[in-house]
Design an enzyme around this catalytic site. Structure first.
Site, mmCIF file in Angstrom:
data_model
loop_
_atom_site.group_PDB
_atom_site.id
_atom_site.type_symbol
_atom_site.label_atom_id
_atom_site.label_comp_id
_atom_site.label_asym_id
_atom_site.label_seq_id
_atom_site.Cartn_x
_atom_site.Cartn_y
_atom_site.Cartn_z
ATOM 1 N N GLU A 129 4.188 4.356 5.732
ATOM 2 C CA GLU A 129 2.813 4.064 5.366
ATOM 3 C C GLU A 129 1.242 3.707 4.398
ATOM 4 O O GLU A 129 1.954 5.712 4.549
ATOM 5 C CB GLU A 129 2.114 3.245 6.876
ATOM 6 C CG GLU A 129 2.648 1.399 7.292
ATOM 7 C CD GLU A 129 1.519 0.478 6.672
ATOM 8 O OE1 GLU A 129 1.539 1.281 4.987
ATOM 9 O OE2 GLU A 129 1.574 -0.173 7.145
ATOM 10 N N ASP A 130 0.478 3.677 4.606
ATOM 11 C CA ASP A 130 -0.047 4.059 3.356
ATOM 12 C C ASP A 130 -1.214 4.576 5.042
ATOM 13 O O ASP A 130 -2.045 5.936 4.387
ATOM 14 C CB ASP A 130 -1.000 2.797 2.862
ATOM 15 C CG ASP A 130 -1.489 1.897 2.814
ATOM 16 O OD1 ASP A 130 -1.171 1.411 4.273
ATOM 17 O OD2 ASP A 130 -1.784 1.255 1.893
ATOM 18 N N GLY A 185 1.181 -1.211 0.204
ATOM 19 C CA GLY A 185 -0.054 -0.148 -0.066
ATOM 20 C C GLY A 185 0.823 1.275 0.209
ATOM 21 O O GLY A 185 0.180 2.387 -0.714
ATOM 22 N N PHE A 208 -13.798 2.836 5.426
ATOM 23 C CA PHE A 208 -13.331 2.552 4.663
ATOM 24 C C PHE A 208 -12.765 3.321 3.445
ATOM 25 O O PHE A 208 -13.399 3.374 3.167
ATOM 26 C CB PHE A 208 -13.478 1.404 4.783
ATOM 27 C CG PHE A 208 -12.620 0.071 4.374
ATOM 28 C CD1 PHE A 208 -11.712 -0.420 5.348
ATOM 29 C CD2 PHE A 208 -12.015 0.085 2.637
ATOM 30 C CE1 PHE A 208 -10.790 -1.556 4.453
ATOM 31 C CE2 PHE A 208 -10.959 -1.245 2.215
ATOM 32 C CZ PHE A 208 -10.800 -1.234 3.188
ATOM 33 N N VAL A 209 -11.231 3.714 3.631
ATOM 34 C CA VAL A 209 -10.570 4.460 2.636
ATOM 35 C C VAL A 209 -9.729 3.496 1.779
ATOM 36 O O VAL A 209 -9.050 2.462 1.889
ATOM 37 C CB VAL A 209 -9.791 5.639 2.678
ATOM 38 C CG1 VAL A 209 -11.071 6.465 3.458
ATOM 39 C CG2 VAL A 209 -8.843 5.111 3.905
ATOM 40 N N ARG A 234 -5.880 -0.019 -5.892
ATOM 41 C CA ARG A 234 -4.751 0.821 -5.467
ATOM 42 C C ARG A 234 -4.085 1.616 -6.109
ATOM 43 O O ARG A 234 -3.290 2.736 -6.436
ATOM 44 C CB ARG A 234 -3.831 -0.001 -5.267
ATOM 45 C CG ARG A 234 -3.797 -1.305 -4.210
ATOM 46 C CD ARG A 234 -2.494 -2.339 -4.383
ATOM 47 N NE ARG A 234 -3.112 -3.358 -3.197
ATOM 48 C CZ ARG A 234 -2.502 -3.184 -2.190
ATOM 49 N NH1 ARG A 234 -2.124 -2.267 -1.287
ATOM 50 N NH2 ARG A 234 -3.172 -4.607 -1.716
ATOM 51 N N ASP A 247 -3.629 2.408 11.407
ATOM 52 C CA ASP A 247 -5.043 2.183 11.449
ATOM 53 C C ASP A 247 -4.906 1.713 13.821
ATOM 54 O O ASP A 247 -4.490 2.536 14.826
ATOM 55 C CB ASP A 247 -5.910 1.243 11.070
ATOM 56 C CG ASP A 247 -7.615 0.980 11.658
ATOM 57 O OD1 ASP A 247 -7.783 1.581 12.134
ATOM 58 O OD2 ASP A 247 -8.113 0.330 10.836
ATOM 59 N N ASP A 304 -6.258 -0.462 -0.756
ATOM 60 C CA ASP A 304 -7.353 -1.913 -1.219
ATOM 61 C C ASP A 304 -8.203 -2.302 -0.611
ATOM 62 O O ASP A 304 -8.157 -1.788 0.467
ATOM 63 C CB ASP A 304 -6.327 -2.771 -1.800
ATOM 64 C CG ASP A 304 -5.293 -4.172 -0.900
ATOM 65 O OD1 ASP A 304 -5.290 -2.894 0.427
ATOM 66 O OD2 ASP A 304 -5.938 -4.817 -0.767
ATOM 67 N N LYS A 348 -5.753 6.723 10.860
ATOM 68 C CA LYS A 348 -7.187 6.785 11.486
ATOM 69 C C LYS A 348 -6.929 6.829 13.549
ATOM 70 O O LYS A 348 -6.702 5.635 13.940
ATOM 71 C CB LYS A 348 -7.621 5.591 11.317
ATOM 72 C CG LYS A 348 -8.733 5.600 10.468
ATOM 73 C CD LYS A 348 -8.914 3.979 9.600
ATOM 74 C CE LYS A 348 -9.828 3.899 8.452
ATOM 75 N NZ LYS A 348 -9.730 2.333 8.346
#
Ligand code: XMP
Ligand code: MG
Length: 176
Positions: A96-97, A43, A149-150, A162, A100, A156, A128
């Site tokens: 990182e993307d 990601g 949820f993104v 992606r 969470d 993805d 998040k």
């Protein structure tokens, strides 16, 4: 806009602008260090590519692919692809993307510190904060987002989306 996207949160231009700002902060903090940008597959790749354009230093790149078991509070992760280089004495910036629960990054950070990295910090495109169950924070955050949820810009659902050039919220009907 893709038909499965409910709403666009950040456009390519906004992400690029943010990368420019983060790049300045990173250059300021790392100009006299041995910086290694470590992308977490898969990601982080689009964000790492954009961000690194604005980190005008002699950096090296490496990648890790880890997976964490769903639904457990333990810190067990499986390393699917490890780093190519020895991190001893290096200054690691984990890219990182999205951050969470924090499970993935807190485990990877602890692992690299154990291997003797000089410093291990985190840059994440999205944070998040509400999702956090492990005590970890990123040194650099692109955008703080609510608990939706993104997808897109590396993120993805079921390995799809992606390649979208923006970050958007996935329509509920796509995962219910
Ligand atoms: P942690 O360990 O912080 O893991 O819970 C972060 C990883 O969880 C995934 N994740 C998402 N992926 N949209 C996604 O596409 C999301 O909204 C989302 N929230 C968490 C992602 O793989 C990330 O690396
Ligand atoms: Mg990920």
């Amino acid at each position: 806009m893709h038909k499965d996207v409910k709403e666009i949160l950040y456009t390519q231009d906004e992400i690029s602008q943010k990368c420019k700002e983060l790049g300045k902060l990173i250059m300021n903090d790392y100009h006299d260090k041995n910086l290694v940008l470590v992308g977490l597959l898969k990601g982080s790749v689009p964000f790492l590519a954009e961000l690194s354009k604005y980190v005008n230093l002699d950096v090296t790149f490496d990648y890790m692919d880890v997976s964490s078991y769903e639904g457990t509070e333990s810190r067990t992760i499986t390393i699917k692809k490890d780093l190519d280089q020895d991190v001893k004495g290096k200054d690691i910036l984990l890219v990182e993307d999205i951050l969470d629960t924090g499970k993935t990054l807190s485990t990877v950070k602890a692992m690299l510190e154990e291997r003797g990295a000089a410093t291990v910090e985190i840059v994440t495109m999205l944070d998040k904060k509400e999702g956090r169950t492990f005590p970890i924070e990123a040194k650099y955050v692109g955008f703080e987002i609510p608990n939706a949820f993104v997808i897109g810009f590396g993120l993805d659902f079921d390995e799809k989306y992606r390649n979208l050039p923006y970050v958007g919220i996935l329509k509920e009907e796509c995962y219910q």
